[in-house]
Structures are given as C-alpha cells and as structure tokens.
Design a protein around this motif. Structure first.
Motif, short mmCIF file in Angstrom:
data_model
loop_
_atom_site.label_atom_id
_atom_site.label_comp_id
_atom_site.label_asym_id
_atom_site.label_seq_id
_atom_site.Cartn_x
_atom_site.Cartn_y
_atom_site.Cartn_z
N ASP A 15 3.74 -7.00 9.24
CA ASP A 15 2.90 -5.76 8.67
C ASP A 15 3.59 -4.59 9.06
OD1 ASP A 15 1.15 -4.10 7.68
OD2 ASP A 15 -0.30 -4.15 9.31
N VAL A 16 4.51 -4.08 7.90
CA VAL A 16 5.46 -3.02 8.31
C VAL A 16 5.21 -1.59 7.64
CG1 VAL A 16 7.91 -2.66 7.96
CG2 VAL A 16 7.07 -5.13 8.10
N PRO A 17 4.92 -0.79 8.55
CA PRO A 17 4.87 0.73 7.85
C PRO A 17 6.33 1.00 7.46
CG PRO A 17 4.84 0.81 10.24
CD PRO A 17 4.85 -0.76 9.89
N LEU A 18 6.49 1.70 6.25
CA LEU A 18 7.89 2.18 5.73
C LEU A 18 8.24 3.53 6.06
CD1 LEU A 18 7.63 0.04 2.42
CD2 LEU A 18 8.59 -0.56 4.47
N ARG A 36 0.81 -1.06 0.05
CA ARG A 36 -0.11 0.06 -0.02
C ARG A 36 0.85 1.27 -0.09
NH1 ARG A 36 -1.88 -3.59 3.50
NH2 ARG A 36 -1.00 -2.81 5.41
N ALA A 79 6.76 1.77 -2.09
CA ALA A 79 7.57 0.53 -1.47
C ALA A 79 8.68 0.03 -2.50
CB ALA A 79 6.69 -0.80 -1.10
N GLY A 116 5.12 3.74 2.47
CA GLY A 116 4.08 2.97 2.23
C GLY A 116 3.92 1.93 3.40
N ARG A 117 3.42 0.97 3.26
CA ARG A 117 3.17 -0.05 4.03
C ARG A 117 3.16 -1.49 3.57
NH1 ARG A 117 0.96 0.66 9.34
NH2 ARG A 117 0.89 -0.97 10.58
N THR A 163 2.77 -6.12 3.56
CA THR A 163 2.52 -7.29 4.50
C THR A 163 3.36 -8.36 3.55
OG1 THR A 163 0.19 -6.61 4.56
CG2 THR A 163 0.83 -8.90 4.91
#
Length: 288
Positions: free
Chosen positions: A71-74, A22, A25, A84-85, A87
């Motif tokens: 689940d990682v927020p960038l 999302r 990335a 972004g984020r 999975t």
C-alpha cells in the motif's frame, strides 16, 4: 516477447498486480508485471513505485514467500510527486496461474481494435512500422503487390483489388486510414468507411481542398450525408515536415487517442497529461 513466451521459463515467477488506484498514479488499476530473478514482462508505470515492487518480488523469490501486499502513497517519501495512492498484490505463480494468464492474453489480443491502412505507399508503410508495436491488429491493404512487398513491419498485409470489401467486412469500432495512390479510389474508400457509421476513426490524407472535393463526392454518391466523423486533413498541422515518418507519427497519435477513448482516459488521473495535436499535411507534398 509475448507473455506466453515469457512464462515458458522454468524459473519461479512473481505476478505483480496493481489492484487499486486512488488519485493520480502512473498507471491505471489492472496494470501488471511478471518478474523472475533476472527478467520481467510488463509495467506498472516505471519510476520508484515499479522499482520498489520489483525489488519486493525478487526478495520474495529469494526467501520463498508466496504472497505479499503493498500500500504505497505516491508522494515525496518515495521520490514521486503523483500524489495518489496505490495497492499492489504480489503472488508466486502456479502452473494454473500461468495457463490462465496466457489465456487472458490471447483473449485480449483477439479483442484488439482493427486498424486498416488503405494504401501501402511511403506513408502507409511508415504507419505500419509504428502500429506493429501498439495493441491493435493492423492490416495493410493495397492492390499493388510490389508496394506490399516493401513493407518490413510485422503486420498483416492483404493484396486486394477490392479494398471496399475489406472495409465492409471489418468489425465494428475499427479505424480506417485512407492514403492510396489514386484520389478517386481515396474518395470511394473513405465514403465506404463513413457509410458504416460504426468506425472509431476514418482518416483521409490530403488538404482542406481535398476535404471539400470529397464532401461534394460523398453527397452525390452516398445516402449518408454526414461527414462529421471524417478526419481530413490527417497528421501534423504544427509542422510543415512532410516526411512519411513524421506524418505517420502524428496520425498514429490521432488514431490511438480515438481508439482508446479520450473521454474514458480523462477519468483516469495520471502523472502527466499529454496533449495530442491533430490534422495534417498540405495536399500533394509527399508520395503516398
């Protein structure tokens, strides 16, 4: 090393799969890494995100865990500024998983676009050296056995006195780069490639003058008058450096941009946007 070769290891392997993206990335959804305790194959874009995923995979191997999710927020909290984020799923591979992965890789390789380099001179061989590392099936064609023998790249080579037949037999969406030792042959092969009307890329080495001469040839020798699909000149316009390797680097960027679909890539946000510069050397400067 191919994935099939990597997965021959008797060691346990964790499959890391970027399942959702999302926003911006480093890689698109579907990117994968295969990780053992001391090796890896593939990438999900490098940087802190990839480091974290590999670290978790090796922790799983040490602890004997079978599956994990991330689940990682960038953002700044992990030292990346993409915004972004993503999975990620991580799973220990079974024998069946390995067979499926190898089969998928074989199918993907079979579906790679074909790139035909028509002319095995200095620039043609330099192109082959670049393309051998890219996800394409590269075929270097020439009627001169001595020139083909100088190719040191791991690509297919074809000795052919009728290269136009190879063009006709190519699959749809192929790329054709024409740079033979003979201008008349260049014109014949370029016209043949354009007449297909399904090529992803048709490039002719030369200058604006050569393009004008080819246009006159094509309009009198082909029922297909449209040459909008032709790239000529090919290679660098911002540099007058005509060394074969420099020309080849710019041409490979042109071809890969066309093959991977610039319109599709524009829909995939990435951390960095690269501007690809187009077009080519003046006619007659470098031995082809």
């Amino acid at each position: 090393m191919t994935l099939a070769r990597f997965l021959e290891t008797p060691k346990d392997v964790i499959h890391i799969h970027l399942t959702a993206v999302r926003g911006s990335a480093p890689r698109e959804a579907g990117a994968q890494i295969y990780v053992t305790a001391d090796g890896l194959h593939g990438t999900i874009g490098g940087g802190q995100l990839e480091y974290m995923a590999i670290d978790k995979a090796r922790a799983m191997l040490r602890a004997g865990r079978l599956a994990e999710d991330m689940d990682v927020p960038l953002g700044p909290e992990i030292g990346q500024c993409c915004g972004g984020r993503v999975t990620i799923t991580l799973a220990r591979m079974t024998a069946a998983n390995r067979r499926d992965a190898c089969q998928a890789e074989a199918q993907a390789i079979a579906l790679r676009p074909h790139v035909y380099i028509l002319g095995a001179g200095h620039v043609g061989r330099a192109l082959a050296r670049f393309f051998q590392f890219l996800p394409v099936q590269c075929i270097l064609i020439d009627a001169r056995a001595e020139e083909l023998s100088l190719c040191d790249a791991k690509v297919e080579t074809r000795l052919s006195a009728m290269a136009e037949a190879n063009i006709r037999d190519a699959p749809p969406n192929s790329a054709f780069i024409v740079l033979t030792h003979d201008h008349a042959l260049d014109f014949l092969l370029t016209s043949e490639a354009l007449d297909r009307r399904d090529a992803a890329y048709v490039g002719l080495i030369g200058s604006a003058t050569k393009r004008a001469r080819f246009t006159r040839f094509h309009t009198t020798h082909s029922t297909e008058q449209d040459i909008d699909g032709l790239t000529c000149p090919i290679g660098p316009t911002v540099s007058r450096d005509k060394r074969p390797e420099v020309i080849a680097a710019f041409v490979v960027a042109e071809v890969m941009t066309r093959l991977t679909g610039s319109a599709r890539l524009q829909t995939i946000p990435t951390c960095e946007q690269n501007q690809i510069l187009h077009s080519s050397p003046e006619e007659g400067g470098v031995g082809q």
